[in-house]
Motif scaffolding. Sequence first.
Motif, PDB file in Angstrom:
ATOM      1  N   ASP A 269      11.022  54.078  30.935  1.00  0.00           N
ATOM      2  CA  ASP A 269      11.699  54.395  29.400  1.00  0.00           C
ATOM      3  C   ASP A 269      11.026  53.380  28.211  1.00  0.00           C
ATOM      4  O   ASP A 269       9.998  52.952  28.619  1.00  0.00           O
ATOM      5  CB  ASP A 269      12.797  52.939  30.319  1.00  0.00           C
ATOM      6  CG  ASP A 269      13.421  52.422  28.100  1.00  0.00           C
ATOM      7  OD1 ASP A 269      13.915  53.344  27.170  1.00  0.00           O
ATOM      8  OD2 ASP A 269      15.365  52.729  28.674  1.00  0.00           O
ATOM      9  N   PRO A 270      10.820  54.628  27.208  1.00  0.00           N
ATOM     10  CA  PRO A 270      10.052  54.713  25.938  1.00  0.00           C
ATOM     11  C   PRO A 270      10.444  52.593  25.171  1.00  0.00           C
ATOM     12  O   PRO A 270       9.583  52.752  24.670  1.00  0.00           O
ATOM     13  CB  PRO A 270      10.687  55.479  25.127  1.00  0.00           C
ATOM     14  CG  PRO A 270      11.441  56.086  25.606  1.00  0.00           C
ATOM     15  CD  PRO A 270      11.384  56.094  26.875  1.00  0.00           C
ATOM     16  N   ASN A 271      11.129  52.662  25.698  1.00  0.00           N
ATOM     17  CA  ASN A 271      12.501  51.310  25.079  1.00  0.00           C
ATOM     18  C   ASN A 271      11.696  49.683  25.684  1.00  0.00           C
ATOM     19  O   ASN A 271      12.513  48.876  25.309  1.00  0.00           O
ATOM     20  CB  ASN A 271      13.401  51.342  24.959  1.00  0.00           C
ATOM     21  CG  ASN A 271      13.852  52.134  24.181  1.00  0.00           C
ATOM     22  OD1 ASN A 271      13.612  51.970  22.810  1.00  0.00           O
ATOM     23  ND2 ASN A 271      14.649  52.997  24.054  1.00  0.00           N
ATOM     24  N   GLU A 272      11.079  50.029  26.994  1.00  0.00           N
ATOM     25  CA  GLU A 272      10.670  48.705  28.250  1.00  0.00           C
ATOM     26  C   GLU A 272       9.560  48.531  27.350  1.00  0.00           C
ATOM     27  O   GLU A 272       8.538  49.272  27.302  1.00  0.00           O
ATOM     28  CB  GLU A 272      10.615  49.460  29.166  1.00  0.00           C
ATOM     29  CG  GLU A 272      12.195  49.688  30.205  1.00  0.00           C
ATOM     30  CD  GLU A 272      12.257  50.076  31.155  1.00  0.00           C
ATOM     31  OE1 GLU A 272      11.939  48.812  31.944  1.00  0.00           O
ATOM     32  OE2 GLU A 272      12.508  50.796  31.870  1.00  0.00           O
ATOM     33  N   ARG A 273       9.609  47.327  27.839  1.00  0.00           N
ATOM     34  CA  ARG A 273       7.750  46.194  27.633  1.00  0.00           C
ATOM     35  C   ARG A 273       7.172  46.171  28.979  1.00  0.00           C
ATOM     36  O   ARG A 273       7.968  45.595  29.935  1.00  0.00           O
ATOM     37  CB  ARG A 273       8.236  45.036  26.681  1.00  0.00           C
ATOM     38  CG  ARG A 273       8.606  45.284  25.592  1.00  0.00           C
ATOM     39  CD  ARG A 273       7.861  43.640  24.116  1.00  0.00           C
ATOM     40  NE  ARG A 273       8.520  44.028  23.010  1.00  0.00           N
ATOM     41  CZ  ARG A 273       9.690  44.365  22.432  1.00  0.00           C
ATOM     42  NH1 ARG A 273      10.883  43.217  22.927  1.00  0.00           N
ATOM     43  NH2 ARG A 273       9.416  44.229  21.127  1.00  0.00           N
ATOM     44  N   VAL A 274       6.797  46.492  29.228  1.00  0.00           N
ATOM     45  CA  VAL A 274       5.894  47.304  30.546  1.00  0.00           C
ATOM     46  C   VAL A 274       4.458  47.333  30.095  1.00  0.00           C
ATOM     47  O   VAL A 274       3.937  47.862  29.286  1.00  0.00           O
ATOM     48  CB  VAL A 274       6.365  48.045  31.101  1.00  0.00           C
ATOM     49  CG1 VAL A 274       7.748  47.712  31.936  1.00  0.00           C
ATOM     50  CG2 VAL A 274       6.376  49.247  30.727  1.00  0.00           C
ATOM     51  N   ARG A 275       3.545  47.183  31.685  1.00  0.00           N
ATOM     52  CA  ARG A 275       2.270  47.950  31.771  1.00  0.00           C
ATOM     53  C   ARG A 275       1.927  48.886  31.070  1.00  0.00           C
ATOM     54  O   ARG A 275       2.521  50.076  31.784  1.00  0.00           O
ATOM     55  CB  ARG A 275       1.760  47.244  32.623  1.00  0.00           C
ATOM     56  CG  ARG A 275      -0.203  47.598  32.428  1.00  0.00           C
ATOM     57  CD  ARG A 275      -0.751  46.097  33.419  1.00  0.00           C
ATOM     58  NE  ARG A 275      -2.036  46.534  33.343  1.00  0.00           N
ATOM     59  CZ  ARG A 275      -2.913  47.758  33.725  1.00  0.00           C
ATOM     60  NH1 ARG A 275      -2.149  48.599  34.868  1.00  0.00           N
ATOM     61  NH2 ARG A 275      -3.964  48.267  34.319  1.00  0.00           N
TER      62      ARG A 275
END
Length: 247
Positions: free
Chosen positions: A125-131
């Motif tokens: 998801d482009p909205n997720e704060r992930v690595r």
Amino acid sequence: MTFITKDTPEFASAINSAHYRQLFGAEAEQVYPAVDDFEQRMGYAIDRDRLEDAARVLACPLKKNPPNSQHGRVLYALARNYLQGQVDVNILDIGTAKSFSALCLLWALRDTDIIGTVTSVDVIDPNERVRRNTVAEVDGYKTLYETLEPWPESKAIVFKKRTGAEELADSRSRIHICFIDGKHDGKIVATEGYLLAQRQVVGDLVMFDDVHIPDVWEAVRTLKPKYELERLQILPHRAYAIGVRRG
């Protein structure tokens, strides 16, 4: 040079801007005659400063092999050559990652000064704060949109959380240019290629990344009845395939 990667014990302490700069500096010094020749044949080359400014953030991950951003050069030259005289163009990027390829395609579209849309899909998801494996996150994970803030033109890219096959199966519009760089699995690449062929007409383009992987290359080769293929080998461990839709 010894590269520290996510598979080495030193990885945790290596996540800092200096190490990313070291990685990118080594890549920037490399020479790629095959890509130089391709740009000459196409008649277009992306501005190197613009390319490298984006690549050091969007195409410089910590991996087993050193980072490589040459697909940006190839995509830009290929798209610019194709786009002359086109109108209302749809471009699809499968495998967003940090959006380096989508941004290079957008630049090609805008530099040609024609109307068009760049859509990029990924399972993340482009909205997720992930690595996302980028120097931009050394102080904390960011959304894709936050990572792309230095490039305000990226707001024109349509990002979607879905697979390439899902996007292609649901599409009813012609896709003039497609970059396939999602799951590096032969069955998935073949599926995406056949679905894409249904959305393209004679002369439309597709570029496949990572065809140095035998499974991926064999999948791409099954598309020969639908595409005229050119393999572009730039390193022993890196190759692309470019397909032109047949009649």
